[in-house]
Motif scaffolding. Structure first.
Motif, short mmCIF file in Angstrom:
data_model
loop_
_atom_site.label_atom_id
_atom_site.label_comp_id
_atom_site.label_asym_id
_atom_site.label_seq_id
_atom_site.Cartn_x
_atom_site.Cartn_y
_atom_site.Cartn_z
N LEU A 60 0.83 -1.20 0.00
CA LEU A 60 0.00 0.00 0.00
C LEU A 60 0.86 1.25 0.00
O LEU A 60 0.57 2.22 -0.71
N GLU A 61 1.93 1.24 0.79
CA GLU A 61 2.83 2.40 0.83
C GLU A 61 3.47 2.63 -0.53
O GLU A 61 3.64 3.78 -0.96
N GLN A 62 3.84 1.58 -1.22
CA GLN A 62 4.41 1.72 -2.56
C GLN A 62 3.40 2.32 -3.53
O GLN A 62 3.75 3.16 -4.37
N PHE A 63 2.14 1.88 -3.40
CA PHE A 63 1.10 2.41 -4.28
C PHE A 63 0.85 3.89 -4.00
O PHE A 63 0.68 4.69 -4.93
N VAL A 64 0.86 4.26 -2.74
CA VAL A 64 0.70 5.67 -2.37
C VAL A 64 1.85 6.49 -2.93
O VAL A 64 1.67 7.63 -3.41
N GLN A 65 3.07 5.95 -2.90
CA GLN A 65 4.22 6.65 -3.44
C GLN A 65 4.07 6.87 -4.95
O GLN A 65 4.43 7.93 -5.47
N VAL A 66 3.54 5.87 -5.64
CA VAL A 66 3.29 6.01 -7.08
C VAL A 66 2.29 7.13 -7.34
O VAL A 66 2.45 7.94 -8.27
N LEU A 67 1.25 7.20 -6.52
CA LEU A 67 0.26 8.26 -6.68
C LEU A 67 0.87 9.63 -6.44
O LEU A 67 0.59 10.59 -7.18
N MET A 68 1.72 9.74 -5.45
CA MET A 68 2.37 11.02 -5.15
C MET A 68 3.29 11.44 -6.29
O MET A 68 3.33 12.62 -6.67
N GLU A 69 4.03 10.51 -6.85
CA GLU A 69 4.89 10.83 -7.98
C GLU A 69 4.08 11.25 -9.19
O GLU A 69 4.49 12.15 -9.95
N ALA A 70 2.94 10.62 -9.39
CA ALA A 70 2.07 11.02 -10.51
C ALA A 70 1.58 12.44 -10.32
O ALA A 70 1.54 13.23 -11.28
N ARG A 71 1.21 12.80 -9.10
CA ARG A 71 0.79 14.16 -8.82
C ARG A 71 1.91 15.16 -9.09
O ARG A 71 1.69 16.23 -9.65
N GLU A 72 3.13 14.80 -8.67
CA GLU A 72 4.27 15.69 -8.89
C GLU A 72 4.56 15.90 -10.36
O GLU A 72 5.06 16.96 -10.76
N LYS A 73 4.27 14.90 -11.21
CA LYS A 73 4.49 15.02 -12.64
C LYS A 73 3.31 15.68 -13.35
O LYS A 73 3.33 15.84 -14.58
N GLY A 74 2.30 16.08 -12.60
CA GLY A 74 1.17 16.75 -13.21
C GLY A 74 0.16 15.80 -13.82
O GLY A 74 -0.68 16.22 -14.62
#
Length: 288
Positions: A60-74
């Motif tokens: 779950l933490e890895q998936f949350v990290q992927v979501l955060m990176e997606a947000r950072e990339k717009g």
């Protein structure tokens, strides 16, 4: 001659005090809300793990990290491949405007090495160009004010017209750049008026936090030129607000000079007595 009392140390102390005051107030206003949101987020993750036992906490933490990176990339994690590109012409035009005006919202940035290198050189030449352009706009605004002052030829009215011109300048600019735009943004973006006003000032002052950015809601359909028109509004708003800030800075400097420059009474009295005794003696100005 005037005895100069330096106000620079007091200005530095006042500047530091203002920063400390801001830090304490933001901490007081925001830290509790942040703690609440953080606890709520952790609670939601625990509920998610309880409902989906096939996932462990690390996954779950890895998936949350992927979501955060997606947000950072717009990239909107809720979107799909059919969503409009963040780098179409309208969005790219808006981004270019945020670069040379140094607003830098931070919600969108180049992800390729070529794009990052180009952004550096684009800003290197674009920021001075933007400053020169805003300077010319400011001179144009000042020229209109001077022209308005020259309309009055009768003595005693120039000060009144000057005050009236400044009042018109401030009132018109406030309506065009601070009062009316939040109404448009509230209607188009679905924000409250307070949120629209907050976005307007944070943008025109080039603070640019990036928590509110126009044209980023994928659930809304924007006209193609919406962000381009917003970029043009930003440029003229920057010129107006820069003039307001310059006037405020000049007034503050004059206030400090009037407050901390005291006449040397002994020298003044001596000079006055000398002038009374020798009325024919010409006055000599000794530069400071």
């Amino acid at each position: 001659m005037n005895r100069q009392i330096s106000w620079t140390p007091l200005l530095v102390l006042g500047y530091l005090f203002y920063l400390l005051l801001g830090a304490m107030m933001f901490q007081l206003l925001e830290k509790q809300a942040e703690t609440h949101f953080r606890d709520q987020f952790q609670l939601e993750k625990l509920k998610f793990l309880q409902n989906y036992t096939c996932l462990d906490r690390q996954a779950l933490e890895q998936f949350v990290q992927v979501l955060m990176e997606a947000r950072e990339k717009g990239v909107n994690p809720e979107g799909n491949s059919t969503n409009p590109s963040n780098w179409d012409f309208s969005n790219s035009f808006f981004f270019a405007g945020t670069v040379i005006t140094t607003i830098g919202y931070g919600n969108l940035s180049p992800s390729t090495v070529a794009g990052q290198i180009f952004c550096v050189f684009y800003a290197l030449f674009g920021v001075p160009l933007n400053l020169a352009f805003l300077n010319q706009l400011g001179k144009g605004l000042n020229a209109h004010l001077i022209t308005l002052e020259r309309w009055v030829q009768k003595p005693g009215r120039a000060q009144v017209v000057q005050t009236l011109a400044v009042a018109i300048f401030l009132t018109t600019g406030t309506l065009l750049f601070l009062i009316f735009p939040p109404l448009v943004f509230s209607y188009v973006e679905g924000w409250s008026y307070g949120e629209g006003f907050y976005f307007t000032f944070i943008t025109l002052s080039t603070i640019g936090f990036g928590d509110y950015v126009v044209g980023t809601n994928l659930n809304k359909h924007y006209i193609p030129v919406y962000r381009s028109l917003t970029a043009i509004w930003i440029v003229f708003g920057l010129a107006w607000l820069a003039q307001v800030f310059n006037v405020a800075a000049d007034l503050m400097e004059k206030f400090l000079q009037l407050k901390w420059y005291k006449p040397d009474l002994s020298l003044t009295e001596g000079a006055t007595t000398k002038l009374e005794d020798e009325p024919e003696q010409p006055r000599i100005h000794i530069p400071s």
